[in-house]
Design a protein around this motif. Structure first.
Motif, PDB file in Angstrom:
ATOM      1  N   LEU A  21       0.573  -1.008   0.001  1.00  0.00           N
ATOM      2  CA  LEU A  21      -0.159  -0.011  -0.124  1.00  0.00           C
ATOM      3  C   LEU A  21       1.322   1.248  -0.286  1.00  0.00           C
ATOM      4  CD1 LEU A  21      -2.521   1.235   0.097  1.00  0.00           C
ATOM      5  CD2 LEU A  21      -2.632   1.604   3.146  1.00  0.00           C
TER       6      LEU A  21
ATOM      7  N   TYR B 216      -6.972   3.847  -2.400  1.00  0.00           N
ATOM      8  CA  TYR B 216      -7.988   4.392  -1.246  1.00  0.00           C
ATOM      9  C   TYR B 216      -7.553   5.965  -0.831  1.00  0.00           C
ATOM     10  CZ  TYR B 216      -8.337  -0.696  -0.853  1.00  0.00           C
ATOM     11  OH  TYR B 216      -9.093  -2.039  -0.840  1.00  0.00           O
TER      12      TYR B 216
ATOM     13  N   TYR C  93      -7.001   1.710  11.049  1.00  0.00           N
ATOM     14  CA  TYR C  93      -5.990   0.469  11.819  1.00  0.00           C
ATOM     15  C   TYR C  93      -5.833   1.392  12.494  1.00  0.00           C
ATOM     16  CZ  TYR C  93      -6.326  -1.924   7.352  1.00  0.00           C
ATOM     17  OH  TYR C  93      -7.144  -2.566   6.039  1.00  0.00           O
TER      18      TYR C  93
ATOM     19  N   VAL D 145       1.169  -5.242   3.463  1.00  0.00           N
ATOM     20  CA  VAL D 145       0.415  -5.525   3.326  1.00  0.00           C
ATOM     21  C   VAL D 145      -0.534  -7.121   3.467  1.00  0.00           C
ATOM     22  CG1 VAL D 145      -2.349  -5.149   2.448  1.00  0.00           C
ATOM     23  CG2 VAL D 145      -1.208  -3.405   2.173  1.00  0.00           C
TER      24      VAL D 145
ATOM     25  N   GLY E 229      -8.513  -3.464   9.603  1.00  0.00           N
ATOM     26  CA  GLY E 229      -9.184  -3.536   8.467  1.00  0.00           C
ATOM     27  C   GLY E 229     -10.670  -4.993   9.274  1.00  0.00           C
TER      28      GLY E 229
ATOM     29  N   LEU F 109      -3.253  -0.069  -3.574  1.00  0.00           N
ATOM     30  CA  LEU F 109      -2.851  -0.928  -3.240  1.00  0.00           C
ATOM     31  C   LEU F 109      -1.981  -1.995  -4.231  1.00  0.00           C
ATOM     32  CD1 LEU F 109      -2.452  -3.468  -1.213  1.00  0.00           C
ATOM     33  CD2 LEU F 109      -4.617  -4.243  -2.336  1.00  0.00           C
TER      34      LEU F 109
ATOM     35  N   ILE G 127      -6.266  -7.485   9.257  1.00  0.00           N
ATOM     36  CA  ILE G 127      -5.041  -7.133   8.176  1.00  0.00           C
ATOM     37  C   ILE G 127      -4.012  -5.955   8.969  1.00  0.00           C
ATOM     38  CG2 ILE G 127      -4.757  -5.821   6.172  1.00  0.00           C
ATOM     39  CD1 ILE G 127      -7.321  -6.260   5.309  1.00  0.00           C
TER      40      ILE G 127
ATOM     41  N   LEU H  47      -0.900  -4.304   8.062  1.00  0.00           N
ATOM     42  CA  LEU H  47       0.409  -2.584   7.408  1.00  0.00           C
ATOM     43  C   LEU H  47       1.638  -2.971   8.338  1.00  0.00           C
ATOM     44  CD1 LEU H  47      -2.365   0.078   6.336  1.00  0.00           C
ATOM     45  CD2 LEU H  47      -1.733  -2.192   5.611  1.00  0.00           C
TER      46      LEU H  47
ATOM     47  N   LEU I 223      -9.904  -3.766   1.778  1.00  0.00           N
ATOM     48  CA  LEU I 223      -8.697  -2.486   2.905  1.00  0.00           C
ATOM     49  C   LEU I 223      -9.428  -1.215   3.448  1.00  0.00           C
ATOM     50  CD1 LEU I 223      -5.131  -2.346   1.200  1.00  0.00           C
ATOM     51  CD2 LEU I 223      -5.781  -3.601   3.250  1.00  0.00           C
TER      52      LEU I 223
ATOM     53  N   ALA J 142      -2.118 -10.895   5.402  1.00  0.00           N
ATOM     54  CA  ALA J 142      -3.558 -10.173   5.462  1.00  0.00           C
ATOM     55  C   ALA J 142      -4.066 -12.091   5.818  1.00  0.00           C
ATOM     56  CB  ALA J 142      -4.535 -10.410   4.424  1.00  0.00           C
TER      57      ALA J 142
END
Length: 160
Positions: free
Chosen positions: A35, A67, A106, A90, A127, A57, A132, A134, A102, A92
């Motif tokens: 990201l 985003y 956060y 990122v 997320g 992303l 998720i 970062l 996403l 997940a």
């Protein structure tokens, strides 16, 4: 002044290490992409700041997913930056994310310092169901005069 920047860097490094270590132990995470966020000027108000960024992303084999980000910092944040660039790895629990996946809120720890050109780092978790992470790649590049350390929240919304 120089000692303050070194101290802020050490605090940021320890915060990033502690948050990334604890989130990695909770579940198996797969790196799904990067990201990248860019934004304009920001002013720190001693106890916090708000910055708006445009983000993308980038994941192998998938179209770019855009985003809009709002970053809020609470803690020591003094100074002015002209522009900010961030990049997070990122992670997940799945190996592919769909468009808009996403989106969400956060939170984590952050620290940065700059005289002219500077660096920073932060680790954020959130997320969907806080699943998720970062994580630093988030070496933050910024131009200006600033020192910051504390807690950070990031709100990601689908962009265009």
């Amino acid at each position: 002044m120089r000692r303050s920047f070194i101290f802020a860097g050490l605090i940021a490094t320890s915060l990033v290490a502690s948050v990334s270590g604890s989130s990695a132990q909770q579940q198996r995470m797969v790196r799904v992409g990067v990201l990248e966020c860019r934004g304009g000027a920001s002013v720190g108000f001693i106890v916090g700041s708000v910055t708006n960024l445009g983000c993308v992303l980038r994941a192998d084999g998938l179209p770019e997913d855009r985003y809009v980000a709002t970053i809020r910092k609470v803690g020591l944040d003094i100074g002015i930056t002209q522009e900010t660039t961030l990049a997070w790895g990122v992670f997940a629990p799945v190996d592919r994310l769909g468009p808009g996946d996403l989106s969400g809120n956060y939170a984590g720890a952050q620290g940065s310092a700059s005289i002219g050109v500077g660096l920073g780092g932060n680790v954020l978790v959130g997320g969907s169901n806080n699943s998720i992470a970062l994580q630093p790649l988030s070496v933050q590049g910024q131009v200006g005069l600033n020192i910051a350390a504390g807690l950070e929240s990031l709100e990601l919304r689908p962009g265009r």
